[in-house]
Enzyme design. Structure first.
Site, PDB file in Angstrom:
ATOM      1  N   SER A   8      37.093  35.398  46.337  1.00 60.13           N
ATOM      2  CA  SER A   8      37.818  34.197  46.748  1.00 60.13           C
ATOM      3  C   SER A   8      37.634  33.952  48.245  1.00 60.13           C
ATOM      4  O   SER A   8      36.526  33.744  48.697  1.00 60.13           O
ATOM      5  CB  SER A   8      39.286  34.339  46.353  1.00 60.13           C
ATOM      6  OG  SER A   8      39.911  33.078  46.335  1.00 60.13           O
ATOM      7  N   ASP A  54      37.359  28.920  35.912  1.00 59.41           N
ATOM      8  CA  ASP A  54      38.178  29.358  37.047  1.00 59.41           C
ATOM      9  C   ASP A  54      39.354  28.407  37.238  1.00 59.41           C
ATOM     10  O   ASP A  54      39.173  27.202  37.399  1.00 59.41           O
ATOM     11  CB  ASP A  54      37.309  29.396  38.305  1.00 59.41           C
ATOM     12  CG  ASP A  54      37.951  30.153  39.454  1.00 59.41           C
ATOM     13  OD1 ASP A  54      39.141  29.917  39.731  1.00 59.41           O
ATOM     14  OD2 ASP A  54      37.256  30.973  40.071  1.00 59.41           O
ATOM     15  N   HIS A  86      40.107  33.307  37.637  1.00 59.81           N
ATOM     16  CA  HIS A  86      39.682  33.469  39.026  1.00 59.81           C
ATOM     17  C   HIS A  86      39.504  34.925  39.467  1.00 59.81           C
ATOM     18  O   HIS A  86      38.564  35.244  40.194  1.00 59.81           O
ATOM     19  CB  HIS A  86      40.699  32.777  39.942  1.00 59.81           C
ATOM     20  CG  HIS A  86      40.309  32.764  41.389  1.00 59.81           C
ATOM     21  ND1 HIS A  86      39.186  32.109  41.853  1.00 59.81           N
ATOM     22  CD2 HIS A  86      40.893  33.335  42.483  1.00 59.81           C
ATOM     23  CE1 HIS A  86      39.108  32.250  43.162  1.00 59.81           C
ATOM     24  NE2 HIS A  86      40.117  32.996  43.566  1.00 59.81           N
TER      25      HIS A  86
END
Length: 296
Positions: free
Chosen positions: A108, A234, A263
């Site tokens: 991320s 996601d 995610h």
């Protein structure tokens, strides 16, 4: 954990300043090192399974702890993206001096920090793991945050919203329902070293967007090979984030699409597939002698 949510404007609890525990991990292995970088409001724990899996395949791995993380909300708000980057840069410098091949991989926001090291120090980085890259929070579970994100840097400059945050909401980046329940319980316990903070402060999100602009602008400077892994569904960051990296970096890229995860791909249902993909990619890059070819 790293993601925001559509619970707009919830108040931050005043937790005060406390000593932040060090929850980094280090697994010694061979001369191929992998620096693993967690996401915003997250913890090295979200990278630990990947770190152990890579170590089982011979790699030396370290999970870095970003400045201001694993403590209170105030601890996080006392830092910005340049502080988070310095945490990574310092750890990368230390690892570079002790291994022959160094790789960086982040989840991320951690993926952006990994790319930033590759932009700033191409002579250090032999390969990059771009895992669930998040330049924008444009996943299907975050319509409010996606619409309002462009305002956050301006609000921070004006001093507005320091005591506000986007609270975490299901599915928490997790397709695995049992793991989702455990993570929810860990966040509710108040122990930020286990699952991170229960939400994303507005001002910290503003810092992420400022960093995102800088990293995106300089992606052409990434010459190291990149493995770009992303969940097709996601909930936090759409596939457009992964495609942006593939389109703009100068080095060779490979894509790994995960169809049974959300995610948090380092801990979700396809974590073993991710481990195998990252290990295979880095092993091939090391065997090809990218660092030697680059210096020639």
């Amino acid at each position: 954990m790293q993601q925001g949510s559509h619970a707009f404007g919830a108040k931050i609890c005043d937790t005060g300043h406390e000593m932040i525990p060090n929850v980094e991990f280090f697994f010694p292995g061979d001369n191929r090192g992998v620096l693993l970088i967690h996401g915003l409001t997250g913890t090295p724990q979200e990278m630990r399974i990947l770190g152990k899996g890579l170590n089982n395949r011979g790699f030396t791995t370290r999970g870095v702890q970003l400045a201001g993380h694993c403590g209170s909300v105030d601890d996080l708000l006392a830092t910005g993206w340049t502080d988070w980057y310095r945490s990574v840069e310092t750890a990368a410098r230390e690892m570079r001096g002790s291994v022959e091949h160094m790789f960086v991989a982040g989840l991320s926001m951690g993926a952006l920090l990994a790319l930033r090291v590759a932009e700033e120090h191409p002579d250090w980085v032999d390969g990059v793991g771009v895992l669930g890259a998040t330049f924008r929070y444009d996943g299907w579970s975050l319509p409010a945050l996606n619409r309002l994100s462009f305002l956050l840097p301006m609000l921070k400059r004006l001093g507005i919203g320091r005591d506000r945050m986007f609270m975490e909401q299901p599915p928490y980046g997790l397709r695995d329902e049992n793991l989702r329940r455990k993570i929810s319980e860990a966040m509710a316990s108040g122990d930020s070293t286990a699952a991170g903070l229960p939400g994303n402060p507005w001002h910290s999100l503003a810092e992420l967007y400022l960093m995102s602009r800088r990293v995106r602008r300089d992606l052409r400077r990434v010459v190291a090979p990149c493995l770009i892994a992303h969940a097709t569904e996601d909930d936090i960051a759409s596939s457009r984030n992964a495609e942006l990296v593939a389109r703009r970096v100068s080095g060779p890229t490979e894509m790994l699409w995960l169809d049974d995860s959300y995610h948090m791909i380092t801990i979700d249902r396809e974590r073993r597939r991710l481990i195998e993909g990252v290990a295979d990619f880095f092993a091939r890059v090391a065997a090809a002698g990218f660092a030697t070819e680059r210096a020639a």
